[in-house]
Enzyme design. Structure first.
Site, short mmCIF file in Angstrom:
data_model
loop_
_atom_site.label_atom_id
_atom_site.label_comp_id
_atom_site.label_asym_id
_atom_site.label_seq_id
_atom_site.Cartn_x
_atom_site.Cartn_y
_atom_site.Cartn_z
N HIS A 16 112.68 -40.68 137.25
CA HIS A 16 111.28 -40.81 136.85
C HIS A 16 110.54 -41.50 137.99
CE1 HIS A 16 107.67 -41.96 134.61
NE2 HIS A 16 107.79 -43.13 135.23
N ASN A 49 116.50 -34.33 134.94
CA ASN A 49 116.02 -34.22 136.32
C ASN A 49 116.18 -35.52 137.12
OD1 ASN A 49 113.97 -35.67 135.16
ND2 ASN A 49 112.38 -34.12 135.45
N TYR A 80 106.97 -43.33 126.98
CA TYR A 80 106.51 -41.95 127.18
C TYR A 80 105.36 -41.58 126.23
CZ TYR A 80 110.04 -40.16 130.52
OH TYR A 80 110.79 -39.87 131.63
N GLU A 84 103.80 -49.46 133.99
CA GLU A 84 105.24 -49.19 133.84
C GLU A 84 106.10 -50.33 134.41
OE1 GLU A 84 104.86 -44.29 133.92
OE2 GLU A 84 105.93 -45.29 135.55
N THR A 106 108.94 -31.58 138.88
CA THR A 106 109.55 -31.93 137.58
C THR A 106 110.76 -31.04 137.27
OG1 THR A 106 107.37 -32.62 136.80
CG2 THR A 106 109.05 -32.23 135.12
N LYS A 161 117.69 -41.80 135.75
CA LYS A 161 117.87 -41.40 134.35
C LYS A 161 119.36 -41.25 133.98
CE LYS A 161 113.42 -38.92 133.92
NZ LYS A 161 112.81 -37.60 133.56
P1 IDP Z 1 107.42 -36.04 135.75
O1 IDP Z 1 108.69 -36.74 135.32
O2 IDP Z 1 107.66 -35.14 136.94
O3 IDP Z 1 106.27 -36.98 135.96
P2 IDP Z 1 106.13 -35.29 133.27
O4 IDP Z 1 105.25 -34.11 133.09
O5 IDP Z 1 105.51 -36.64 133.27
O6 IDP Z 1 107.03 -35.05 134.58
O7 IDP Z 1 107.21 -35.22 132.09
C1 IDP Z 1 108.04 -36.32 131.81
C2 IDP Z 1 109.44 -35.82 131.64
O8 IDP Z 1 109.47 -34.96 130.49
C3 IDP Z 1 109.96 -34.94 132.79
O9 IDP Z 1 110.54 -35.69 133.83
C4 IDP Z 1 110.97 -34.07 132.10
O10 IDP Z 1 112.23 -34.71 132.02
C5 IDP Z 1 110.40 -33.90 130.71
N1 IDP Z 1 109.68 -32.63 130.61
C6 IDP Z 1 108.50 -32.31 131.17
N2 IDP Z 1 108.14 -31.05 130.86
C7 IDP Z 1 109.13 -30.57 130.08
C8 IDP Z 1 109.34 -29.31 129.42
O11 IDP Z 1 108.54 -28.39 129.52
N3 IDP Z 1 110.50 -29.21 128.69
C9 IDP Z 1 111.41 -30.22 128.59
N4 IDP Z 1 111.24 -31.41 129.19
C10 IDP Z 1 110.12 -31.59 129.92
MG MG Z 2 105.23 -38.17 134.60
#
Ligand code: IDP
Ligand code: MG
Length: 136
Positions: A118, A115, A52, A129, A94, A12
């Site tokens: 992905h 973070n 997304y 994807e 996450t 990212k």
């Molecule tokens: P993942 O990347 O671990 O699969 P997902 O739940 O699919 O997590 O969420 C996609 C992305 O959305 C996460 O990597 C993170 O950057 C962002 N995200 C997820 N939950 C939150 C939140 O509660 N606040 C802000 N950003 C979030």
């Molecule tokens: Mg995800």
């Protein structure tokens, strides 16, 4: 039984910006993943919204799509036995605060939104994807 899988990883913007691309790719390789395809690109917000789409009802959706389209990213197809789960394990939780020692997000993640990586969450989504970024 052999279960060779492919999964999509994205390095990212926060990680590309900090020049962590090579270190993260080394983590994939040292954990047994083969990098089959990779490219560094910058996407439009409209493309991030498509990618997304599953999160479109979440309160963080717009910020998330702004963020993924805010700078260069590296999209990577990884291959390994059980690659989807293996990559999720290597990525860590996450929220980097909750990520285990030795994971990419523990090592490099800044916050839940920044973070660093992905990873596809299922074999089915991995196919979708990979096609999203690599279908010619
Ligand atoms: P993942 O990347 O671990 O699969 P997902 O739940 O699919 O997590 O969420 C996609 C992305 O959305 C996460 O990597 C993170 O950057 C962002 N995200 C997820 N939950 C939150 C939140 O509660 N606040 C802000 N950003 C979030
Ligand atoms: Mg995800």
């Amino acid at each position: 039984m052999s279960n060779l899988e492919q999964t999509l990883s994205i390095i990212k913007p926060d990680a590309v910006e900090r020049n962590l691309e090579n270190e993260i790719k080394e983590m994939f390789k040292s954990n047994g993943f083969t990098i089959l395809k990779e490219k560094k690109i910058k996407i439009e917000k409209s493309e991030a919204e498509k990618f997304y789409k599953v999160h479109q009802t979440k309160p963080f959706y717009s910020d998330l799509c702004d963020y993924l389209s805010s700078g260069p990213i590296v999209v990577i197809v990884l291959e390994k036995e059980n690659a989807v789960l293996g990559n999720r394990e290597l990525m860590g939780a996450t929220n980097p605060k909750d990520a285990e020692e030795g994971t990419i997000r523990k090592k490099y993640g800044i916050s839940i939104d920044k973070n660093s990586v992905h990873g596809s969450d299922s074999v089915e989504n991995a196919k979708i994807e990979i096609d999203f970024f690599f279908k010619d």
